[in-house]
Design a protein around this motif. Structure first.
Motif, short mmCIF file in Angstrom:
data_model
loop_
_atom_site.label_atom_id
_atom_site.label_comp_id
_atom_site.label_asym_id
_atom_site.label_seq_id
_atom_site.Cartn_x
_atom_site.Cartn_y
_atom_site.Cartn_z
N GLN A 1 45.31 54.59 39.99
CA GLN A 1 45.06 53.33 40.69
C GLN A 1 45.89 52.19 40.09
N THR A 2 46.15 51.18 40.90
CA THR A 2 46.77 49.97 40.38
C THR A 2 45.73 49.16 39.61
N ASP A 3 46.20 48.17 38.88
CA ASP A 3 45.27 47.34 38.11
C ASP A 3 44.27 46.62 39.01
N ILE A 4 44.73 46.10 40.15
CA ILE A 4 43.81 45.38 41.03
C ILE A 4 42.79 46.34 41.64
N GLN A 5 43.21 47.56 41.93
CA GLN A 5 42.26 48.54 42.46
C GLN A 5 41.20 48.89 41.43
N LEU A 6 41.59 48.99 40.17
CA LEU A 6 40.62 49.25 39.11
C LEU A 6 39.63 48.08 38.98
N ALA A 7 40.14 46.86 39.16
CA ALA A 7 39.26 45.70 39.10
C ALA A 7 38.27 45.72 40.27
N VAL B 1 28.75 42.91 40.76
CA VAL B 1 28.87 41.58 40.17
C VAL B 1 28.66 40.51 41.24
N ARG B 2 29.34 40.66 42.35
CA ARG B 2 29.19 39.79 43.51
C ARG B 2 29.39 40.66 44.75
N ASN B 3 28.85 40.21 45.88
CA ASN B 3 29.11 40.93 47.12
C ASN B 3 30.47 40.58 47.71
N ASN B 4 30.96 39.37 47.39
CA ASN B 4 32.19 38.87 48.00
C ASN B 4 33.17 38.40 46.93
N ALA B 5 34.46 38.45 47.29
CA ALA B 5 35.49 38.09 46.31
C ALA B 5 36.69 37.47 47.00
N VAL B 6 37.46 36.71 46.21
CA VAL B 6 38.74 36.14 46.61
C VAL B 6 39.78 36.61 45.61
N VAL B 7 40.96 36.94 46.10
CA VAL B 7 42.07 37.37 45.23
C VAL B 7 43.14 36.29 45.27
N THR B 8 43.57 35.84 44.10
CA THR B 8 44.70 34.91 44.01
C THR B 8 45.72 35.48 43.03
N ASN C 1 30.14 31.23 46.43
CA ASN C 1 30.52 31.40 45.02
C ASN C 1 31.04 32.82 44.79
N PRO C 2 32.21 33.13 45.33
CA PRO C 2 32.72 34.50 45.22
C PRO C 2 33.26 34.80 43.82
N LEU C 3 33.32 36.06 43.50
CA LEU C 3 34.08 36.51 42.34
C LEU C 3 35.55 36.25 42.63
N VAL C 4 36.30 35.80 41.61
CA VAL C 4 37.72 35.50 41.80
C VAL C 4 38.56 36.41 40.91
N PHE C 5 39.44 37.18 41.55
CA PHE C 5 40.41 37.99 40.83
C PHE C 5 41.71 37.21 40.73
N VAL C 6 42.25 37.10 39.52
CA VAL C 6 43.54 36.44 39.31
C VAL C 6 44.55 37.53 38.97
N SER C 7 45.42 37.83 39.92
CA SER C 7 46.37 38.92 39.76
C SER C 7 47.70 38.41 39.20
N GLY C 8 48.66 39.33 39.07
CA GLY C 8 49.88 39.01 38.34
C GLY C 8 51.10 38.73 39.18
N GLY C 9 50.90 38.27 40.43
CA GLY C 9 52.03 37.88 41.26
C GLY C 9 52.40 36.42 41.02
N ARG C 10 52.71 35.71 42.10
CA ARG C 10 53.06 34.29 41.97
C ARG C 10 51.84 33.51 41.48
#
Length: 234
Positions: free
Chosen positions: A96-102, A111-118, A20-29
């Motif tokens: 920093q970039t936005d994703i780096q700040l996140a 928040v979580r030990n592990n994460a996925v970036v999409t 159950n990783p933390l999920v970052f939703v970034s602004g690419g595709r």
């Protein structure tokens, strides 16, 4: 052993906390709607600036929105605020970039030990490159990035003395590439592909281990003894 279940791919890691990783939703595709509807339910979502748009369009409300707002219509930010999303807005001119700040916030708050970036693929190369290499920086902050992923491409990140298995539902037309990150990798072994490796050394300056073919009915297994290895499927 921990399992990360992505749509179409099941990755087995040698450590827990991956289900159950933390999920970052970034602004690419933007990820495909079907991909989001399969992967997002039950996950904590953090949107990075314009990653908010596909998230809301798919019917998902993030818990956090981070960024400078330079690529998202103001009314979308206002909608998120009305819906109770916690927002951290930063100036456009920053270090920093936005994703780096996140990554920084998630690491600080544990928040979580592990994460996925999409939402990371298909946009500017410099943003993708800096995001991937921020894996090392995030690790120092206590956050392990497991994968950069959507329905077309996945980059898993594997560290020294680790091993992972990949169960891929549809292998036809899929390639597997091994990319040394942050230096050379040694003791690399890969099974379940057309061109297997045994205790090999992969040099960052000679990235030749690309476009290997995943064999039908096989479960690729990748391991290394030293270094950080990007395992790309696409």
């Amino acid at each position: 052993m921990g399992i990360l279940l992505l749509p179409g791919i099941c990755a087995k890691f040698p450590f827990g906390g991956t289900e159950n990783p933390l999920v970052f939703v970034s602004g690419g595709r933007p990820p495909a709607l079907s991909w989001m509807k399969t992967f997002f339910p039950g996950k904590e979502l953090w949107c990075v600036d314009s990653g908010l748009v596909p998230c809301l369009d798919a019917g998902f409300l993030p818990t956090r929105l981070i960024g400078d707002g330079d690529s998202t219509p103001p009314e979308i930010w206002e909608k998120a605020s009305r819906e109770g999303v916690r927002i951290e807005r930063f100036p456009r001119d920053k270090d920093q970039t936005d994703i780096q700040l996140a990554f920084l916030r998630a690491g600080e708050e544990r928040v979580r030990n592990n994460a996925v970036v999409t939402g990371c693929w298909g946009g500017r190369f410099d943003h993708l490159w800096s995001g991937i290499y921020s894996f090392f920086w995030a690790r120092e902050k206590g956050l392990r990035i497991l994968a950069f992923a959507d329905e077309r491409e996945v980059l898993f990140l594997l560290e020294g003395d680790e091993e992972m298995d990949l169960h891929i539902e549809e292998t036809e037309g899929k390639n597997l590439s091994l990319l040394p990150l942050g230096g050379d990798c040694s003791g690399v072994t890969v099974r379940g592909v057309q061109w297997e490796l045994e205790d090999a050394e992969l040099l960052q300056g000679r990235p030749f281990a690309v476009s290997n073919r995943i064999l039908k009915g096989k479960t690729p297994r990748i391991s290394l003894k030293k270094g950080t290895l990007g395992v790309y499927c696409g």
